[in-house]
Motif scaffolding. Structure first.
Motif, PDB file in Angstrom:
ATOM      1  N   GLY A 287       0.899  -1.298   0.177  1.00 13.43           N
ATOM      2  CA  GLY A 287       0.031  -0.011  -0.057  1.00 13.43           C
ATOM      3  C   GLY A 287       0.702   1.359  -0.021  1.00 13.43           C
ATOM      4  N   GLN A 288       1.902   1.231  -0.670  1.00 13.37           N
ATOM      5  CA  GLN A 288       3.011   2.444  -0.675  1.00 13.37           C
ATOM      6  C   GLN A 288       3.276   2.708  -2.195  1.00 13.37           C
ATOM      7  OE1 GLN A 288       5.891   1.558   2.284  1.00 13.37           O
ATOM      8  NE2 GLN A 288       4.806   2.579   4.050  1.00 13.37           N
ATOM      9  N   VAL A 289       3.876   3.738  -2.398  1.00 11.05           N
ATOM     10  CA  VAL A 289       4.227   4.177  -3.668  1.00 11.05           C
ATOM     11  C   VAL A 289       5.499   3.342  -4.225  1.00 11.05           C
ATOM     12  CG1 VAL A 289       4.838   5.945  -5.336  1.00 11.05           C
ATOM     13  CG2 VAL A 289       3.003   6.396  -3.586  1.00 11.05           C
ATOM     14  N   GLU A 290       6.545   3.476  -3.378  1.00  9.82           N
ATOM     15  CA  GLU A 290       7.872   2.926  -3.730  1.00  9.82           C
ATOM     16  C   GLU A 290       7.607   1.487  -4.129  1.00  9.82           C
ATOM     17  OE1 GLU A 290      11.798   2.918  -4.919  1.00  9.82           O
ATOM     18  OE2 GLU A 290      10.441   4.735  -4.109  1.00  9.82           O
ATOM     19  N   PRO A 291       7.115   0.617  -3.243  1.00 11.42           N
ATOM     20  CA  PRO A 291       6.943  -0.749  -3.707  1.00 11.42           C
ATOM     21  C   PRO A 291       6.169  -0.962  -4.786  1.00 11.42           C
ATOM     22  CG  PRO A 291       6.326  -0.515  -1.254  1.00 11.42           C
ATOM     23  CD  PRO A 291       6.635   0.653  -1.810  1.00 11.42           C
ATOM     24  N   ALA A 292       5.215  -0.210  -5.011  1.00  8.98           N
ATOM     25  CA  ALA A 292       4.248  -0.202  -6.281  1.00  8.98           C
ATOM     26  C   ALA A 292       5.079   0.002  -7.653  1.00  8.98           C
ATOM     27  CB  ALA A 292       2.936   0.584  -6.309  1.00  8.98           C
ATOM     28  N   TRP A 293       6.127   0.968  -7.321  1.00 12.50           N
ATOM     29  CA  TRP A 293       7.091   1.338  -8.633  1.00 12.50           C
ATOM     30  C   TRP A 293       8.049   0.004  -8.831  1.00 12.50           C
ATOM     31  CZ3 TRP A 293       8.670   6.890  -6.965  1.00 12.50           C
ATOM     32  CH2 TRP A 293       7.595   7.722  -7.528  1.00 12.50           C
ATOM     33  N   GLN A 294       8.549  -0.546  -7.685  1.00  9.32           N
ATOM     34  CA  GLN A 294       9.233  -1.829  -8.079  1.00  9.32           C
ATOM     35  C   GLN A 294       8.469  -2.703  -8.662  1.00  9.32           C
ATOM     36  OE1 GLN A 294      10.864  -2.426  -4.043  1.00  9.32           O
ATOM     37  NE2 GLN A 294      11.976  -0.438  -4.123  1.00  9.32           N
ATOM     38  N   HIS A 295       7.189  -3.132  -8.151  1.00 10.48           N
ATOM     39  CA  HIS A 295       6.376  -4.124  -8.569  1.00 10.48           C
ATOM     40  C   HIS A 295       6.175  -3.799 -10.293  1.00 10.48           C
ATOM     41  CE1 HIS A 295       3.888  -4.503  -4.513  1.00 10.48           C
ATOM     42  NE2 HIS A 295       5.045  -4.946  -4.497  1.00 10.48           N
ATOM     43  N   ALA A 296       5.879  -2.833 -10.546  1.00 13.25           N
ATOM     44  CA  ALA A 296       5.713  -2.419 -12.031  1.00 13.25           C
ATOM     45  C   ALA A 296       6.836  -2.795 -12.728  1.00 13.25           C
ATOM     46  CB  ALA A 296       5.422  -0.831 -11.945  1.00 13.25           C
ATOM     47  N   ASP A 297       8.193  -2.304 -12.237  1.00 17.64           N
ATOM     48  CA  ASP A 297       9.305  -2.459 -12.875  1.00 17.64           C
ATOM     49  C   ASP A 297       9.815  -3.973 -13.330  1.00 17.64           C
ATOM     50  OD1 ASP A 297       9.699   0.170 -12.965  1.00 17.64           O
ATOM     51  OD2 ASP A 297      11.469   0.189 -11.240  1.00 17.64           O
ATOM     52  N   VAL A 298       9.347  -4.790 -12.365  1.00 11.42           N
ATOM     53  CA  VAL A 298       9.694  -6.244 -12.211  1.00 11.42           C
ATOM     54  C   VAL A 298       8.662  -6.771 -13.140  1.00 11.42           C
ATOM     55  CG1 VAL A 298       9.427  -8.455 -10.982  1.00 11.42           C
ATOM     56  CG2 VAL A 298      10.520  -6.446 -10.042  1.00 11.42           C
ATOM     57  N   ALA A 299       7.451  -6.338 -13.257  1.00 12.79           N
ATOM     58  CA  ALA A 299       6.325  -7.070 -13.981  1.00 12.79           C
ATOM     59  C   ALA A 299       6.658  -6.868 -15.562  1.00 12.79           C
ATOM     60  CB  ALA A 299       4.893  -6.411 -13.764  1.00 12.79           C
ATOM     61  N   ALA A 300       6.874  -5.285 -15.565  1.00 15.44           N
ATOM     62  CA  ALA A 300       7.181  -4.846 -17.025  1.00 15.44           C
ATOM     63  C   ALA A 300       8.447  -5.646 -17.756  1.00 15.44           C
ATOM     64  CB  ALA A 300       7.392  -3.510 -17.132  1.00 15.44           C
ATOM     65  N   GLY A 301       9.470  -5.773 -16.984  1.00 14.62           N
ATOM     66  CA  GLY A 301      10.849  -6.482 -17.381  1.00 14.62           C
ATOM     67  C   GLY A 301      10.596  -7.767 -17.669  1.00 14.62           C
ATOM     68  N   ASN A 302       9.624  -8.678 -16.754  1.00 18.76           N
ATOM     69  CA  ASN A 302       9.347  -9.870 -17.270  1.00 18.76           C
ATOM     70  C   ASN A 302       8.289 -10.009 -18.461  1.00 18.76           C
ATOM     71  OD1 ASN A 302      10.812 -11.034 -15.149  1.00 18.76           O
ATOM     72  ND2 ASN A 302       9.279 -10.797 -13.605  1.00 18.76           N
ATOM     73  N   ILE A 303       7.430  -8.950 -18.709  1.00 19.73           N
ATOM     74  CA  ILE A 303       6.832  -9.072 -19.926  1.00 19.73           C
ATOM     75  C   ILE A 303       7.898  -8.852 -21.079  1.00 19.73           C
ATOM     76  CG2 ILE A 303       5.258  -7.744 -21.570  1.00 19.73           C
ATOM     77  CD1 ILE A 303       3.648  -7.244 -18.687  1.00 19.73           C
ATOM     78  N   LEU A 304       8.755  -8.150 -20.990  1.00 21.09           N
ATOM     79  CA  LEU A 304       9.768  -7.760 -21.883  1.00 21.09           C
ATOM     80  C   LEU A 304      11.022  -8.823 -22.127  1.00 21.09           C
ATOM     81  CD1 LEU A 304      10.440  -3.991 -21.241  1.00 21.09           C
ATOM     82  CD2 LEU A 304       9.151  -5.223 -23.127  1.00 21.09           C
ATOM     83  N   GLY A 305      10.824  -9.810 -21.119  1.00 20.63           N
ATOM     84  CA  GLY A 305      12.026 -10.906 -21.242  1.00 20.63           C
ATOM     85  C   GLY A 305      13.256 -11.110 -20.334  1.00 20.63           C
ATOM     86  N   ASP A 306      13.080 -10.033 -19.274  1.00 23.09           N
ATOM     87  CA  ASP A 306      14.386  -9.996 -18.601  1.00 23.09           C
ATOM     88  C   ASP A 306      14.429 -10.856 -17.532  1.00 23.09           C
ATOM     89  OD1 ASP A 306      15.007  -7.823 -20.225  1.00 23.09           O
ATOM     90  OD2 ASP A 306      14.117  -6.153 -18.873  1.00 23.09           O
ATOM     91  N   ASP A 307      13.304 -11.565 -16.760  1.00 23.03           N
ATOM     92  CA  ASP A 307      13.221 -12.663 -15.804  1.00 23.03           C
ATOM     93  C   ASP A 307      13.717 -11.755 -14.614  1.00 23.03           C
ATOM     94  OD1 ASP A 307      13.163 -14.876 -14.496  1.00 23.03           O
ATOM     95  OD2 ASP A 307      15.197 -15.698 -15.194  1.00 23.03           O
ATOM     96  N   LEU A 308      12.873 -10.951 -14.219  1.00 27.06           N
ATOM     97  CA  LEU A 308      13.291 -10.200 -13.013  1.00 27.06           C
ATOM     98  C   LEU A 308      12.784 -10.848 -11.562  1.00 27.06           C
ATOM     99  CD1 LEU A 308      13.162  -6.404 -14.251  1.00 27.06           C
ATOM    100  CD2 LEU A 308      15.037  -7.979 -14.251  1.00 27.06           C
ATOM    101  N   LYS A 309      13.209 -10.793 -10.364  1.00 27.27           N
ATOM    102  CA  LYS A 309      12.542 -10.991  -9.288  1.00 27.27           C
ATOM    103  C   LYS A 309      12.344  -9.923  -8.273  1.00 27.27           C
ATOM    104  CE  LYS A 309      12.471 -15.582 -10.496  1.00 27.27           C
ATOM    105  NZ  LYS A 309      13.472 -16.400  -9.946  1.00 27.27           N
ATOM    106  N   TYR A 310      11.238  -9.985  -7.595  1.00 27.25           N
ATOM    107  CA  TYR A 310      11.057  -8.934  -6.437  1.00 27.25           C
ATOM    108  C   TYR A 310      11.328  -9.669  -5.273  1.00 27.25           C
ATOM    109  CZ  TYR A 310       8.594  -5.587  -3.536  1.00 27.25           C
ATOM    110  OH  TYR A 310       8.062  -4.788  -2.376  1.00 27.25           O
ATOM    111  N   SER A 311      11.843  -9.161  -4.409  1.00 28.10           N
ATOM    112  CA  SER A 311      12.223  -9.864  -3.079  1.00 28.10           C
ATOM    113  C   SER A 311      11.688  -9.176  -1.914  1.00 28.10           C
ATOM    114  CB  SER A 311      13.826  -9.931  -2.499  1.00 28.10           C
ATOM    115  OG  SER A 311      14.376  -8.781  -2.847  1.00 28.10           O
ATOM    116  N   GLY A 312      10.999  -8.029  -2.164  1.00 28.85           N
ATOM    117  CA  GLY A 312      10.415  -7.327  -0.928  1.00 28.85           C
ATOM    118  C   GLY A 312      10.825  -5.695  -0.848  1.00 28.85           C
ATOM    119  N   THR A 313      10.370  -5.037   0.079  1.00 28.54           N
ATOM    120  CA  THR A 313      10.636  -3.764   0.383  1.00 28.54           C
ATOM    121  C   THR A 313      10.816  -3.609   1.795  1.00 28.54           C
ATOM    122  OG1 THR A 313       9.653  -3.000  -1.785  1.00 28.54           O
ATOM    123  CG2 THR A 313      10.374  -1.314  -0.246  1.00 28.54           C
ATOM    124  N   LYS A 314      11.846  -2.928   2.470  1.00 31.41           N
ATOM    125  CA  LYS A 314      12.021  -2.679   3.869  1.00 31.41           C
ATOM    126  C   LYS A 314      11.036  -1.554   4.043  1.00 31.41           C
ATOM    127  CE  LYS A 314      15.148  -1.229   7.263  1.00 31.41           C
ATOM    128  NZ  LYS A 314      16.723  -0.962   7.504  1.00 31.41           N
TER     129      LYS A 314
END
Length: 391
Positions: A287-314
């Motif tokens: 429920g915060q902006v910074e994790p939401a941006w990280q989620h978006a980067d990972v999802a978009a990267g995987n759609i483009l074939g980058d095979d990214l992983k999200y490990s959580g946000t402190k």
């Protein structure tokens, strides 16, 4: 052949994913659906709009020219009712279907309104959208000294109360915890913040909750669980948000508190991603902006074939609560390690130290103090220097 990507939602997560995919080097067609009639805007700035400190144009995330790209199409005011993840289509409220190769659910969250007696009476609002802000402004327009009650003493509740104060209202805040900002501060920190806010003119009723809304046809007051009755011409409910899960549930996509995703931000269906306020990753709904941006980067990267992983946000929050700088990092509820603290009338610093590093910290003070503690917590400044200040 171009890949067709559908993004449902045009908030912080959705627009970030769109931006990452919207690159001339990427062979992608993007179609965005949003129920909102407006361009994407920074939701946290709604409190500035409510107070009169900002116009809508001041907090747009992207200007109109951003949406003019040849491979981007945005459908405003359209509700997607169902996803068929096997056929790879989404279906809108008119029954029209749209095909996709990859789908991103960025459907966000909605204000939670507790089942308070008579809560549906005129004059009771929640603040989650630009339209909500406009309705509140219209309701209190032209009347100085209106009595307002805000139900919820979290960050949004306090900021909403301050915005109503700026609009000329007499404002009381009701919080069921016995101190403010329970997600970011402990009791001592909450007390310091409360004192500073009371100096600004806000009133607080802590350790209780609304039992019923008073008024026949329009709100006239709030009856609290502790027996107190508050006069009110307007009530704003700020009891947190809940992820929007209806679309996922209707489509067979697994949910718990949020839409369940793996480290690739993928749901139980391949090619269907969930990001931002609506998703749950490793049992956490951020429920915060910074994790939401990280989620978006990972999802978009995987759609483009980058095979990214999200490990959580402190968890880390740098806030300005009605202009008062507040900082919180780590899990402040665990009390791990040795404690070092400083408490004054208008200043509070508390850190937990374990194995020569800060595990969590809270600061109410100056921007310089917050920057310093933040740097120490990230290992950029020596811990010994901070401990000298607190001893």
């Amino acid at each position: 052949m171009k890949k067709n990507v559908i993004i449902i939602g045009n908030g912080a997560a959705g627009i970030r994913a769109t931006s990452r995919l919207l690159n001339p080097d990427h062979d992608v067609n993007i179609k965005v659906f949003t129920e909102d009639a407006h361009l994407a805007y920074h939701r946290p700035r709604l409190i500035d709009h409510l107070s009169g400190r900002a116009k809508f144009e001041d907090f747009l995330m992207k200007r109109e020219d951003f949406y003019s790209a040849d491979n981007l199409d945005v459908e405003y005011g359209v509700r997607i009712e169902k996803v068929d993840p096997v056929a790879k289509v989404v279906i809108d409220s008119q029954g029209k279907s749209y095909g996709y190769d990859d789908l991103i659910l960025a459907v966000g969250a909605s204000s939670f309104v507790p089942p308070i007696e008579n809560v549906g009476v005129a004059g009771v609002f929640a603040l989650r959208s630009l339209d909500d802000s406009n309705r509140i402004i219209d309701y209190i327009a032209g009347v100085e000294g209106k009595k307002a009650v805000v139900l919820g003493g979290g960050l949004l509740g306090i900021e909403t109360a301050n915005s109503l104060l700026a609009r000329g209202c007499d404002v009381s805040v009701v919080e069921m915890f016995d101190y403010l900002l329970p997600r970011q501060l402990d009791r001592d920190g909450g007390e310091v913040l409360q004192g500073l806010l009371e100096e600004k003119g806000l009133k607080f009723y802590l350790g209780t909750s609304a039992k019923s809304i008073l008024g026949d046809g329009a709100v006239s007051g709030v009856a609290l669980a502790n027996g107190t009755q508050l006069d009110a011409d307007i009530v704003v409910v700020s009891a947190g948000v809940r992820p929007n899960l209806d679309l996922a549930k209707a489509s067979g996509i697994e949910v718990n508190r949020g839409i369940l995703v793996n480290d690739r931000m993928e749901t139980n269906f391949e090619g269907v991603y969930a990001i931002g306020d609506c998703c749950e990753h490793r049992s956490i709904v951020y429920g915060q902006v910074e994790p939401a941006w990280q989620h978006a980067d990972v999802a978009a990267g995987n759609i483009l074939g980058d095979d990214l992983k999200y490990s959580g946000t402190k968890p880390m929050a740098k806030l300005k609560v009605t202009g008062i700088p507040v900082f919180s990092t780590g899990d402040i509820s665990k009390d791990e390690g040795e404690v070092y603290s400083l408490k004054e009338k208008d200043r509070y610093i508390k850190v937990f130290v374990n194995k020569e590093r800060i595990t969590s910290a809270m600061v109410i003070g100056t921007n310089q103090e917050i920057a310093f503690v933040s740097s120490v917590s990230m290992g950029k400044e020596p811990l010994s220097k901070l401990l000298e200040m607190l001893n």
